[in-house]
Design a protein around this motif. Structure first.
Motif, PDB file in Angstrom:
ATOM      1  N   HIS A 237      41.103 104.419  -6.595  1.00 12.69           N
ATOM      2  CA  HIS A 237      41.515 105.126  -7.804  1.00 12.69           C
ATOM      3  C   HIS A 237      42.850 105.848  -7.599  1.00 12.69           C
ATOM      4  CE1 HIS A 237      40.911 106.957 -11.686  1.00 12.69           C
ATOM      5  NE2 HIS A 237      41.081 108.148 -11.170  1.00 12.69           N
ATOM      6  N   ASN A 238      42.993 106.584  -6.513  1.00 14.05           N
ATOM      7  CA  ASN A 238      44.232 107.313  -6.244  1.00 14.05           C
ATOM      8  C   ASN A 238      45.406 106.372  -6.008  1.00 14.05           C
ATOM      9  OD1 ASN A 238      43.049 109.805  -6.526  1.00 14.05           O
ATOM     10  ND2 ASN A 238      42.531 109.969  -4.360  1.00 14.05           N
ATOM     11  N   VAL A 239      45.147 105.261  -5.336  1.00 13.29           N
ATOM     12  CA  VAL A 239      46.202 104.284  -5.066  1.00 13.29           C
ATOM     13  C   VAL A 239      46.702 103.682  -6.385  1.00 13.29           C
ATOM     14  CG1 VAL A 239      46.696 102.033  -4.028  1.00 13.29           C
ATOM     15  CG2 VAL A 239      45.414 103.743  -2.752  1.00 13.29           C
ATOM     16  N   VAL A 240      45.790 103.324  -7.272  1.00 16.20           N
ATOM     17  CA  VAL A 240      46.161 102.726  -8.559  1.00 16.20           C
ATOM     18  C   VAL A 240      46.977 103.711  -9.384  1.00 16.20           C
ATOM     19  CG1 VAL A 240      45.231 101.900 -10.763  1.00 16.20           C
ATOM     20  CG2 VAL A 240      44.236 101.113  -8.619  1.00 16.20           C
ATOM     21  N   LEU A 241      46.582 104.973  -9.413  1.00 16.40           N
ATOM     22  CA  LEU A 241      47.295 105.970 -10.204  1.00 16.40           C
ATOM     23  C   LEU A 241      48.693 106.215  -9.654  1.00 16.40           C
ATOM     24  CD1 LEU A 241      44.410 108.508 -10.825  1.00 16.40           C
ATOM     25  CD2 LEU A 241      45.261 106.742 -12.365  1.00 16.40           C
ATOM     26  N   THR A 242      48.823 106.285  -8.349  1.00 20.40           N
ATOM     27  CA  THR A 242      50.139 106.472  -7.736  1.00 20.40           C
ATOM     28  C   THR A 242      51.011 105.255  -7.977  1.00 20.40           C
ATOM     29  OG1 THR A 242      49.149 107.864  -6.039  1.00 20.40           O
ATOM     30  CG2 THR A 242      51.315 106.938  -5.560  1.00 20.40           C
ATOM     31  N   GLU A 243      50.432 104.093  -7.867  1.00 23.69           N
ATOM     32  CA  GLU A 243      51.172 102.849  -8.075  1.00 23.69           C
ATOM     33  C   GLU A 243      51.702 102.762  -9.508  1.00 23.69           C
ATOM     34  OE1 GLU A 243      49.741  98.379  -8.248  1.00 23.69           O
ATOM     35  OE2 GLU A 243      49.588  99.204  -6.218  1.00 23.69           O
ATOM     36  N   ALA A 244      50.927 103.198 -10.483  1.00 21.68           N
ATOM     37  CA  ALA A 244      51.371 103.162 -11.874  1.00 21.68           C
ATOM     38  C   ALA A 244      52.586 104.052 -12.085  1.00 21.68           C
ATOM     39  CB  ALA A 244      50.237 103.595 -12.805  1.00 21.68           C
ATOM     40  N   SER A 245      52.591 105.232 -11.505  1.00 23.99           N
ATOM     41  CA  SER A 245      53.736 106.137 -11.627  1.00 23.99           C
ATOM     42  C   SER A 245      54.977 105.531 -10.989  1.00 23.99           C
ATOM     43  CB  SER A 245      53.432 107.482 -10.960  1.00 23.99           C
ATOM     44  OG  SER A 245      52.408 108.144 -11.646  1.00 23.99           O
ATOM     45  N   GLU A 246      54.801 104.933  -9.834  1.00 27.18           N
ATOM     46  CA  GLU A 246      55.930 104.312  -9.151  1.00 27.18           C
ATOM     47  C   GLU A 246      56.469 103.123  -9.939  1.00 27.18           C
ATOM     48  OE1 GLU A 246      54.587 103.402  -5.214  1.00 27.18           O
ATOM     49  OE2 GLU A 246      54.507 105.508  -4.636  1.00 27.18           O
ATOM     50  N   LYS A 247      55.573 102.310 -10.478  1.00 20.07           N
ATOM     51  CA  LYS A 247      56.008 101.153 -11.252  1.00 20.07           C
ATOM     52  C   LYS A 247      56.742 101.591 -12.509  1.00 20.07           C
ATOM     53  CE  LYS A 247      52.776  97.610  -9.785  1.00 20.07           C
ATOM     54  NZ  LYS A 247      51.745  96.655 -10.215  1.00 20.07           N
ATOM     55  N   PHE A 248      56.258 102.639 -13.157  1.00 20.40           N
ATOM     56  CA  PHE A 248      56.933 103.141 -14.350  1.00 20.40           C
ATOM     57  C   PHE A 248      58.352 103.584 -14.003  1.00 20.40           C
ATOM     58  CE2 PHE A 248      58.286 106.498 -17.204  1.00 20.40           C
ATOM     59  CZ  PHE A 248      58.095 105.907 -18.438  1.00 20.40           C
ATOM     60  N   GLY A 249      58.486 104.322 -12.920  1.00 22.81           N
ATOM     61  CA  GLY A 249      59.797 104.823 -12.516  1.00 22.81           C
ATOM     62  C   GLY A 249      60.766 103.741 -12.085  1.00 22.81           C
ATOM     63  N   LYS A 250      60.239 102.609 -11.640  1.00 24.28           N
ATOM     64  CA  LYS A 250      61.087 101.525 -11.151  1.00 24.28           C
ATOM     65  C   LYS A 250      61.116 100.317 -12.092  1.00 24.28           C
ATOM     66  CE  LYS A 250      60.269 102.704  -6.320  1.00 24.28           C
ATOM     67  NZ  LYS A 250      59.695 102.271  -5.061  1.00 24.28           N
ATOM     68  N   ALA A 251      60.580 100.478 -13.286  1.00 24.48           N
ATOM     69  CA  ALA A 251      60.521  99.352 -14.225  1.00 24.48           C
ATOM     70  C   ALA A 251      61.918  98.825 -14.507  1.00 24.48           C
ATOM     71  CB  ALA A 251      59.842  99.794 -15.516  1.00 24.48           C
ATOM     72  N   GLN A 252      62.051  97.515 -14.423  1.00 23.61           N
ATOM     73  CA  GLN A 252      63.337  96.873 -14.650  1.00 23.61           C
ATOM     74  C   GLN A 252      63.146  95.615 -15.472  1.00 23.61           C
ATOM     75  OE1 GLN A 252      65.211  96.103 -10.902  1.00 23.61           O
ATOM     76  NE2 GLN A 252      65.617  98.254 -10.494  1.00 23.61           N
ATOM     77  N   TYR A 253      64.258  95.127 -15.964  1.00 24.30           N
ATOM     78  CA  TYR A 253      64.271  93.906 -16.750  1.00 24.30           C
ATOM     79  C   TYR A 253      63.819  92.723 -15.904  1.00 24.30           C
ATOM     80  CZ  TYR A 253      66.371  89.847 -19.006  1.00 24.30           C
ATOM     81  OH  TYR A 253      66.593  88.625 -19.561  1.00 24.30           O
ATOM     82  N   ILE A 254      62.966  91.916 -16.466  1.00 25.08           N
ATOM     83  CA  ILE A 254      62.537  90.667 -15.844  1.00 25.08           C
ATOM     84  C   ILE A 254      63.183  89.544 -16.649  1.00 25.08           C
ATOM     85  CG2 ILE A 254      60.581  89.155 -15.364  1.00 25.08           C
ATOM     86  CD1 ILE A 254      58.866  91.714 -15.125  1.00 25.08           C
ATOM     87  N   GLU A 255      63.850  88.641 -15.983  1.00 27.59           N
ATOM     88  CA  GLU A 255      64.564  87.551 -16.653  1.00 27.59           C
ATOM     89  C   GLU A 255      63.659  86.859 -17.669  1.00 27.59           C
ATOM     90  OE1 GLU A 255      67.845  85.667 -17.674  1.00 27.59           O
ATOM     91  OE2 GLU A 255      67.810  87.079 -16.008  1.00 27.59           O
ATOM     92  N   GLY A 256      64.145  86.747 -18.895  1.00 26.16           N
ATOM     93  CA  GLY A 256      63.393  86.102 -19.953  1.00 26.16           C
ATOM     94  C   GLY A 256      62.498  87.046 -20.747  1.00 26.16           C
TER      95      GLY A 256
END
Length: 97
Positions: A10-29
């Motif tokens: 649970h803690n890993v998933v929540l931390t991962e979501a915050s990190e992914k949000f902060g690093k979200a970038q354009y994906i080709e297409g």
């Protein structure tokens, strides 16, 4: 099993979501709506979601990489005073052009 999930995963998933949000970038297409729904998914997993301004800033950061930002500025769409619906509407119109 539930105890192990609550304690570790649970803690890993929540931390991962915050990190992914902060690093979200354009994906080709990817288009604006796909990126928006990905951000929504990350925010739903967060314990403490970003405030409205940070959320809009992240969305505008994405569109600036696709050249849509200039179009939004011409329509006076900015994170400081625009709603997400307005940003998405104008970004989608810019993509269509």
């Amino acid at each position: 099993m539930t105890g192990l999930y609550d304690r570790f995963i649970h803690n890993v998933v929540l931390t991962e979501a915050s990190e992914k949000f902060g690093k979200a970038q354009y994906i080709e297409g990817e288009d604006v709506m796909a990126f928006y729904y990905r951000l929504v998914r990350y925010v739903e997993w967060m314990v403490r979601p970003p405030n409205r301004y940070m959320y809009l800033q992240e969305a505008l950061h994405y569109v600036s990489t696709k050249g849509i930002f200039d179009y939004l500025l011409s329509k006076e769409v900015m994170a400081e005073h625009s709603k997400m619906e307005s940003i998405l509407h104008h970004a989608r119109r810019a993509e269509e052009e």
